[in-house]
Design a protein around this motif. Structure first.
Motif, PDB file in Angstrom:
ATOM      1  N   PRO A  61       0.760  -1.244  -0.065  1.00  0.00           N
ATOM      2  CA  PRO A  61      -0.109   0.141   0.012  1.00  0.00           C
ATOM      3  C   PRO A  61       0.903   1.346  -0.063  1.00  0.00           C
ATOM      4  CG  PRO A  61       0.103  -1.050   2.143  1.00  0.00           C
ATOM      5  CD  PRO A  61       0.845  -1.828   1.473  1.00  0.00           C
ATOM      6  N   LYS A  62       1.994   1.137   0.460  1.00  0.00           N
ATOM      7  CA  LYS A  62       2.807   2.381   0.495  1.00  0.00           C
ATOM      8  C   LYS A  62       4.490   1.993   0.241  1.00  0.00           C
ATOM      9  CE  LYS A  62      -0.070   4.644   3.969  1.00  0.00           C
ATOM     10  NZ  LYS A  62      -0.148   5.102   5.352  1.00  0.00           N
ATOM     11  N   GLY A  63       5.191   3.034   0.202  1.00  0.00           N
ATOM     12  CA  GLY A  63       6.639   2.840   0.008  1.00  0.00           C
ATOM     13  C   GLY A  63       7.107   3.178  -1.395  1.00  0.00           C
ATOM     14  N   VAL A  64       8.254   2.653  -1.831  1.00  0.00           N
ATOM     15  CA  VAL A  64       8.817   3.373  -3.243  1.00  0.00           C
ATOM     16  C   VAL A  64       9.175   1.683  -3.915  1.00  0.00           C
ATOM     17  CG1 VAL A  64      10.521   4.310  -4.504  1.00  0.00           C
ATOM     18  CG2 VAL A  64       9.500   5.198  -2.621  1.00  0.00           C
ATOM     19  N   VAL A  65       8.781   1.590  -5.240  1.00  0.00           N
ATOM     20  CA  VAL A  65       9.258   0.677  -5.728  1.00  0.00           C
ATOM     21  C   VAL A  65      10.023   1.015  -7.115  1.00  0.00           C
ATOM     22  CG1 VAL A  65       8.211  -1.661  -7.108  1.00  0.00           C
ATOM     23  CG2 VAL A  65       7.183  -0.911  -5.141  1.00  0.00           C
ATOM     24  N   LEU A  66      11.180   0.340  -7.224  1.00  0.00           N
ATOM     25  CA  LEU A  66      12.257   0.554  -8.489  1.00  0.00           C
ATOM     26  C   LEU A  66      11.934  -0.761  -9.443  1.00  0.00           C
ATOM     27  CD1 LEU A  66      14.320   2.155 -10.103  1.00  0.00           C
ATOM     28  CD2 LEU A  66      15.889   0.954  -8.560  1.00  0.00           C
ATOM     29  N   VAL A  67      11.407  -0.369 -10.491  1.00  0.00           N
ATOM     30  CA  VAL A  67      11.352  -1.242 -11.495  1.00  0.00           C
ATOM     31  C   VAL A  67      12.584  -1.123 -12.478  1.00  0.00           C
ATOM     32  CG1 VAL A  67      10.235  -2.306 -13.586  1.00  0.00           C
ATOM     33  CG2 VAL A  67       9.113  -1.518 -11.584  1.00  0.00           C
ATOM     34  N   TRP A  68      13.682  -1.897 -12.597  1.00  0.00           N
ATOM     35  CA  TRP A  68      14.960  -1.549 -13.191  1.00  0.00           C
ATOM     36  C   TRP A  68      14.925  -1.295 -14.554  1.00  0.00           C
ATOM     37  CZ3 TRP A  68      19.310  -0.636 -11.204  1.00  0.00           C
ATOM     38  CH2 TRP A  68      19.770  -0.779  -9.809  1.00  0.00           C
ATOM     39  N   ASP A  69      14.216  -1.881 -15.367  1.00  0.00           N
ATOM     40  CA  ASP A  69      13.992  -1.674 -17.007  1.00  0.00           C
ATOM     41  C   ASP A  69      12.448  -2.135 -17.093  1.00  0.00           C
ATOM     42  OD1 ASP A  69      14.035  -1.164 -19.588  1.00  0.00           O
ATOM     43  OD2 ASP A  69      16.006  -1.995 -19.735  1.00  0.00           O
ATOM     44  N   VAL A  70      11.511  -1.189 -17.377  1.00  0.00           N
ATOM     45  CA  VAL A  70      10.226  -1.662 -17.480  1.00  0.00           C
ATOM     46  C   VAL A  70      10.032  -2.106 -18.827  1.00  0.00           C
ATOM     47  CG1 VAL A  70       9.356   0.973 -18.378  1.00  0.00           C
ATOM     48  CG2 VAL A  70       7.647  -0.651 -17.364  1.00  0.00           C
ATOM     49  N   SER A  71      10.901  -1.827 -19.882  1.00  0.00           N
ATOM     50  CA  SER A  71      10.689  -2.115 -21.411  1.00  0.00           C
ATOM     51  C   SER A  71      11.002  -3.543 -21.442  1.00  0.00           C
ATOM     52  CB  SER A  71      11.476  -1.501 -22.395  1.00  0.00           C
ATOM     53  OG  SER A  71      12.870  -1.563 -21.858  1.00  0.00           O
ATOM     54  N   LEU A  85      -1.617   1.473 -11.295  1.00  0.00           N
ATOM     55  CA  LEU A  85      -1.691   3.020 -11.375  1.00  0.00           C
ATOM     56  C   LEU A  85      -3.187   3.613 -11.442  1.00  0.00           C
ATOM     57  CD1 LEU A  85       1.163   3.893 -13.690  1.00  0.00           C
ATOM     58  CD2 LEU A  85       1.278   4.294 -11.297  1.00  0.00           C
ATOM     59  N   GLN A  86      -3.966   2.840 -12.404  1.00  0.00           N
ATOM     60  CA  GLN A  86      -5.391   3.423 -12.483  1.00  0.00           C
ATOM     61  C   GLN A  86      -6.374   3.185 -11.388  1.00  0.00           C
ATOM     62  OE1 GLN A  86      -6.318   1.826 -16.464  1.00  0.00           O
ATOM     63  NE2 GLN A  86      -5.626   3.510 -17.315  1.00  0.00           N
ATOM     64  N   MET A  87      -6.325   2.061 -10.964  1.00  0.00           N
ATOM     65  CA  MET A  87      -7.289   1.340  -9.917  1.00  0.00           C
ATOM     66  C   MET A  87      -6.762   1.423  -8.369  1.00  0.00           C
ATOM     67  SD  MET A  87      -8.611  -1.490 -12.518  1.00  0.00           S
ATOM     68  CE  MET A  87     -10.236  -1.493 -11.896  1.00  0.00           C
ATOM     69  N   GLN A  88      -5.819   0.932  -8.025  1.00  0.00           N
ATOM     70  CA  GLN A  88      -5.294   1.111  -6.516  1.00  0.00           C
ATOM     71  C   GLN A  88      -5.178   2.439  -5.943  1.00  0.00           C
ATOM     72  OE1 GLN A  88      -2.385  -2.482  -7.089  1.00  0.00           O
ATOM     73  NE2 GLN A  88      -2.051  -1.208  -5.209  1.00  0.00           N
ATOM     74  N   GLU A  89      -6.141   2.656  -4.875  1.00  0.00           N
ATOM     75  CA  GLU A  89      -6.222   4.095  -4.304  1.00  0.00           C
ATOM     76  C   GLU A  89      -4.958   4.195  -3.470  1.00  0.00           C
ATOM     77  OE1 GLU A  89      -9.203   6.074  -1.564  1.00  0.00           O
ATOM     78  OE2 GLU A  89     -10.132   5.043  -3.380  1.00  0.00           O
ATOM     79  N   GLU A  90      -4.478   3.142  -2.743  1.00  0.00           N
ATOM     80  CA  GLU A  90      -3.274   3.047  -2.064  1.00  0.00           C
ATOM     81  C   GLU A  90      -2.162   2.191  -2.706  1.00  0.00           C
ATOM     82  OE1 GLU A  90      -3.290   2.437   1.967  1.00  0.00           O
ATOM     83  OE2 GLU A  90      -4.807   3.804   2.589  1.00  0.00           O
ATOM     84  N   ARG A  91      -1.333   2.749  -3.159  1.00  0.00           N
ATOM     85  CA  ARG A  91      -0.340   2.136  -4.027  1.00  0.00           C
ATOM     86  C   ARG A  91       1.219   2.734  -3.467  1.00  0.00           C
ATOM     87  NH1 ARG A  91      -2.717   5.400  -8.050  1.00  0.00           N
ATOM     88  NH2 ARG A  91      -1.417   7.039  -8.477  1.00  0.00           N
ATOM     89  N   PRO A  92       2.106   1.950  -3.816  1.00  0.00           N
ATOM     90  CA  PRO A  92       3.456   2.642  -3.735  1.00  0.00           C
ATOM     91  C   PRO A  92       3.831   3.367  -4.733  1.00  0.00           C
ATOM     92  CG  PRO A  92       3.673   0.234  -4.712  1.00  0.00           C
ATOM     93  CD  PRO A  92       2.017   0.518  -4.287  1.00  0.00           C
ATOM     94  N   LYS A  93       4.832   4.336  -4.545  1.00  0.00           N
ATOM     95  CA  LYS A  93       5.394   5.219  -5.509  1.00  0.00           C
ATOM     96  C   LYS A  93       6.148   4.228  -6.351  1.00  0.00           C
ATOM     97  CE  LYS A  93       8.652   9.079  -6.339  1.00  0.00           C
ATOM     98  NZ  LYS A  93       7.736  10.230  -6.680  1.00  0.00           N
ATOM     99  N   LEU A  94       5.895   4.284  -7.867  1.00  0.00           N
ATOM    100  CA  LEU A  94       6.543   3.430  -8.767  1.00  0.00           C
ATOM    101  C   LEU A  94       7.524   4.255  -9.505  1.00  0.00           C
ATOM    102  CD1 LEU A  94       3.425   1.570 -10.148  1.00  0.00           C
ATOM    103  CD2 LEU A  94       5.124   0.879  -8.469  1.00  0.00           C
ATOM    104  N   VAL A  95       8.877   3.849  -9.403  1.00  0.00           N
ATOM    105  CA  VAL A  95      10.043   4.605 -10.309  1.00  0.00           C
ATOM    106  C   VAL A  95      10.363   3.545 -11.432  1.00  0.00           C
ATOM    107  CG1 VAL A  95      12.221   5.627 -10.310  1.00  0.00           C
ATOM    108  CG2 VAL A  95      10.753   5.738  -8.369  1.00  0.00           C
ATOM    109  N   LEU A  96       9.698   3.871 -12.630  1.00  0.00           N
ATOM    110  CA  LEU A  96       9.923   3.006 -13.674  1.00  0.00           C
ATOM    111  C   LEU A  96      11.158   3.279 -14.647  1.00  0.00           C
ATOM    112  CD1 LEU A  96       5.960   2.729 -14.817  1.00  0.00           C
ATOM    113  CD2 LEU A  96       7.206   1.263 -13.254  1.00  0.00           C
TER     114      LEU A  96
END
Length: 195
Positions: A61-71, A85-96
């Motif tokens: 529900p919280k925190g930061v998630v790093l996706v190394w290479d989204v492609s 991103l569209q549906m979860q009200e509480e989600r982590p910060k996504l760094v793609l």
């Protein structure tokens, strides 16, 4: 960085998820660690390298998630990110993160167009002139602050430990258990009471 949308300084400290491209892997990781520092009370930085690790990371529900290479995750995994991103009200910060630019990934078909559209105002290009130098200065200050904080925590823990060892007035501290007196082998005659 694209002139429209959020500035890089805003993206590092707010909740917005973003595309992070350009620069080296280590620079992208350092940027994500700085973002995680702003949300350290929510947990440590989670790193995702494979699509199998993604679903568990998105459940947080919280925190930061790093996706190394989204492609490199594939279009299905990118669809899961988009749904999050569209549906979860509480989600982590996504760094793609991405190795190349977002536009080149779109042209190759390695990045979903709807995911790019969703994040089109939240992109950081680490190859922008002057940005690397500014980031290195910021990261040096952040590392110094962390070192000071850790030293203060160690010092507080040590003083707490020393305070626990100090004997306070009015307390009884027994260092070793008392030894019982050993009776001699000769038994003393008992006094018999006669009535």
């Amino acid at each position: 960085m694209i002139p429209r949308g959020y500035r890089e300084e805003e993206l590092v400290s707010n909740r917005a998820s973003l595309l992070l491209y350009g620069g080296t892997e280590e620079e992208r990781r350092a940027w994500a660690q700085e973002a995680a520092h702003h949300f350290e009370h929510e947990g440590a930085l989670i790193e995702v390298r494979q699509a199998a690790e993604l679903s568990e990371a998105l459940k947080r529900p919280k925190g930061v998630v790093l996706v190394w290479d989204v492609s490199k995750l594939g279009l299905e995994a990118q669809g899961n990110i988009l749904r999050c991103l569209q549906m979860q009200e509480e989600r982590p910060k996504l760094v793609l993160g991405m190795t190349g630019s977002a536009d080149s990934a779109l042209e190759r078909g390695a990045l979903r167009e709807d995911l790019h559209y969703r994040l089109h105002q939240a992109q950081v290009d680490l190859t922008v002139p002057g940005l690397r130098e500014a980031l290195k200065k910021r990261w040096a200050v952040l590392a110094e602050q962390r070192a000071v904080k850790e030293a203060a925590e160690r010092e507080a823990a040590e003083s707490e430990r020393q305070a626990a060892l100090v004997r306070k007035p009015g307390t009884v501290t027994r260092l070793a258990p008392q030894q019982r007196k050993v009776q001699s082998s000769k038994a003393a005659p008992r006094k018999a009471s006669r009535r």
